[in-house]
Design a protein around this motif. Structure first.
Motif, PDB file in Angstrom:
ATOM      1  N   TYR A  42       0.812  -1.233  -0.135  1.00 26.56           N
ATOM      2  CA  TYR A  42       0.119   0.106   0.072  1.00 26.56           C
ATOM      3  C   TYR A  42       0.822   1.388   0.052  1.00 26.56           C
ATOM      4  O   TYR A  42       1.989   1.309   0.403  1.00 26.56           O
ATOM      5  CB  TYR A  42      -0.879   0.054   1.205  1.00 26.56           C
ATOM      6  CG  TYR A  42      -1.622   1.237   1.427  1.00 26.56           C
ATOM      7  CD1 TYR A  42      -2.653   1.759   0.805  1.00 26.56           C
ATOM      8  CD2 TYR A  42      -1.112   2.246   2.489  1.00 26.56           C
ATOM      9  CE1 TYR A  42      -3.245   3.051   0.988  1.00 26.56           C
ATOM     10  CE2 TYR A  42      -1.705   3.454   2.793  1.00 26.56           C
ATOM     11  CZ  TYR A  42      -2.646   3.722   1.985  1.00 26.56           C
ATOM     12  OH  TYR A  42      -3.299   5.078   2.081  1.00 26.56           O
ATOM     13  N   HIS A  68      -5.617  -7.446   3.165  1.00 29.34           N
ATOM     14  CA  HIS A  68      -4.442  -7.035   4.127  1.00 29.34           C
ATOM     15  C   HIS A  68      -3.918  -5.664   3.827  1.00 29.34           C
ATOM     16  O   HIS A  68      -3.885  -4.957   4.694  1.00 29.34           O
ATOM     17  CB  HIS A  68      -3.358  -8.067   3.870  1.00 29.34           C
ATOM     18  CG  HIS A  68      -2.168  -7.688   4.518  1.00 29.34           C
ATOM     19  ND1 HIS A  68      -1.775  -8.310   5.664  1.00 29.34           N
ATOM     20  CD2 HIS A  68      -1.081  -6.844   4.097  1.00 29.34           C
ATOM     21  CE1 HIS A  68      -0.651  -7.889   6.065  1.00 29.34           C
ATOM     22  NE2 HIS A  68      -0.146  -7.014   5.391  1.00 29.34           N
ATOM     23  N   GLU A  69      -3.792  -5.122   2.553  1.00 33.39           N
ATOM     24  CA  GLU A  69      -3.539  -3.931   2.093  1.00 33.39           C
ATOM     25  C   GLU A  69      -4.298  -2.823   2.471  1.00 33.39           C
ATOM     26  O   GLU A  69      -4.159  -1.817   2.969  1.00 33.39           O
ATOM     27  CB  GLU A  69      -2.986  -3.816   0.594  1.00 33.39           C
ATOM     28  CG  GLU A  69      -1.993  -4.543   0.211  1.00 33.39           C
ATOM     29  CD  GLU A  69      -0.476  -4.671   1.097  1.00 33.39           C
ATOM     30  OE1 GLU A  69      -0.277  -3.357   1.714  1.00 33.39           O
ATOM     31  OE2 GLU A  69       0.133  -5.574   1.317  1.00 33.39           O
ATOM     32  N   GLY A  71      -5.932  -3.121   5.097  1.00 30.21           N
ATOM     33  CA  GLY A  71      -5.870  -3.061   6.514  1.00 30.21           C
ATOM     34  C   GLY A  71      -5.027  -2.034   6.738  1.00 30.21           C
ATOM     35  O   GLY A  71      -4.983  -1.005   7.579  1.00 30.21           O
ATOM     36  N   HIS A  72      -3.835  -1.944   5.906  1.00 27.97           N
ATOM     37  CA  HIS A  72      -2.713  -0.915   6.177  1.00 27.97           C
ATOM     38  C   HIS A  72      -3.219   0.455   5.954  1.00 27.97           C
ATOM     39  O   HIS A  72      -3.084   1.545   6.575  1.00 27.97           O
ATOM     40  CB  HIS A  72      -1.563  -1.338   5.257  1.00 27.97           C
ATOM     41  CG  HIS A  72      -0.901  -2.231   5.496  1.00 27.97           C
ATOM     42  ND1 HIS A  72      -0.161  -2.193   6.987  1.00 27.97           N
ATOM     43  CD2 HIS A  72      -0.303  -3.450   5.020  1.00 27.97           C
ATOM     44  CE1 HIS A  72       0.542  -3.311   7.122  1.00 27.97           C
ATOM     45  NE2 HIS A  72       0.463  -4.141   5.741  1.00 27.97           N
ATOM     46  N   HIS A  76      -3.081   2.100   9.119  1.00 31.11           N
ATOM     47  CA  HIS A  76      -1.897   2.849   9.330  1.00 31.11           C
ATOM     48  C   HIS A  76      -1.382   3.499   8.267  1.00 31.11           C
ATOM     49  O   HIS A  76      -0.301   3.601   7.485  1.00 31.11           O
ATOM     50  CB  HIS A  76      -0.741   1.692   9.211  1.00 31.11           C
ATOM     51  CG  HIS A  76      -0.995   0.539  10.045  1.00 31.11           C
ATOM     52  ND1 HIS A  76      -1.182  -0.882   9.521  1.00 31.11           N
ATOM     53  CD2 HIS A  76      -1.204   0.230  11.404  1.00 31.11           C
ATOM     54  CE1 HIS A  76      -1.310  -1.852  10.373  1.00 31.11           C
ATOM     55  NE2 HIS A  76      -1.461  -1.033  11.532  1.00 31.11           N
ATOM     56  N   TYR A  95       2.366  -3.872  12.674  1.00 30.81           N
ATOM     57  CA  TYR A  95       1.605  -3.276  11.706  1.00 30.81           C
ATOM     58  C   TYR A  95       1.028  -4.510  10.700  1.00 30.81           C
ATOM     59  O   TYR A  95      -0.122  -4.583  10.260  1.00 30.81           O
ATOM     60  CB  TYR A  95       2.520  -2.234  10.897  1.00 30.81           C
ATOM     61  CG  TYR A  95       2.700  -1.002  11.408  1.00 30.81           C
ATOM     62  CD1 TYR A  95       1.513  -0.187  12.135  1.00 30.81           C
ATOM     63  CD2 TYR A  95       3.862  -0.545  11.598  1.00 30.81           C
ATOM     64  CE1 TYR A  95       1.778   0.944  12.717  1.00 30.81           C
ATOM     65  CE2 TYR A  95       4.200   0.652  12.089  1.00 30.81           C
ATOM     66  CZ  TYR A  95       3.221   1.476  12.611  1.00 30.81           C
ATOM     67  OH  TYR A  95       3.408   2.568  13.356  1.00 30.81           O
ATOM     68  N   GLU A  96       2.153  -5.506  10.583  1.00 31.70           N
ATOM     69  CA  GLU A  96       1.884  -6.561   9.656  1.00 31.70           C
ATOM     70  C   GLU A  96       0.810  -7.405  10.257  1.00 31.70           C
ATOM     71  O   GLU A  96      -0.383  -7.944   9.622  1.00 31.70           O
ATOM     72  CB  GLU A  96       3.014  -7.582   9.207  1.00 31.70           C
ATOM     73  CG  GLU A  96       3.734  -6.627   8.257  1.00 31.70           C
ATOM     74  CD  GLU A  96       3.093  -6.200   7.261  1.00 31.70           C
ATOM     75  OE1 GLU A  96       2.504  -7.014   6.345  1.00 31.70           O
ATOM     76  OE2 GLU A  96       3.590  -4.996   6.842  1.00 31.70           O
ATOM     77  N   ALA A  99      -2.656  -5.714  10.148  1.00 31.32           N
ATOM     78  CA  ALA A  99      -3.306  -5.917   8.674  1.00 31.32           C
ATOM     79  C   ALA A  99      -3.851  -7.338   8.416  1.00 31.32           C
ATOM     80  O   ALA A  99      -4.833  -7.434   7.825  1.00 31.32           O
ATOM     81  CB  ALA A  99      -2.193  -5.500   7.537  1.00 31.32           C
TER      82      ALA A  99
END
Length: 142
Positions: A42, A68-69, A71-72, A76, A95-96, A99
């Motif tokens: 992202y 997942h991206e 989520g970032h 974040h 962070y991972e 996500a």
């Protein structure tokens, strides 16, 4: 921030848990490209949300990586993961993990997971049925 609440809010807002539909509704720039070393990432650049996705991934993998991206993007946005990864000693594992959890909350709602558990499915069986790694199923259950 409550990751589950955020994922459910997004799903409710778009009346979908499909990350491709959500991306279309948000006007996110989605770039399909053969990536090396990563499955997706992202980027927030000049007030644009951009998600790069490895075009060689299978459909289930693309759905997970895109979720997942997202989520970032939602959790974040101001964190520059590429900079943190290459220029600092900061650990991006938190962070991972967040996500990953966002992706699982978006893609595997509690009612569906409960249904599998009521049928007596093990984590291995849920993993095989959904196509998500056992580690991700365990993350959601915890």
């Amino acid at each position: 921030m409550d990751v589950k609440k955020q994922a459910n809010k997004i799903a409710h807002m778009f009346k979908s848990r499909d990350p491709f539909e959500i991306v279309r509704g948000l006007n996110v720039i989605l770039v399909h490209y053969p990536l090396d070393g990563v499955r997706g990432f992202y980027q927030y650049f000049q007030r644009n949300n951009i998600i790069y996705l490895d075009e060689r991934l299978s459909d289930p993998e693309q759905h997970f990586v895109l979720a997942h991206e997202l989520g970032h993007m939602f959790l974040h946005k101001k964190a520059n993961a590429i900079f943190m990864d290459t220029r600092t000693q900061l650990n991006g594992a938190r962070y991972e993990r967040e996500a990953d959890l966002f992706a699982m909350e978006l893609l595997l709602p509690d009612d569906l997971l409960s249904e599998y558990r009521e049928m007596g499915y093990s984590i291995d069986q849920i993993s095989r049925v959904t196509g998500y790694d056992k580690r991700l199923i365990k993350l959601k259950l915890n």
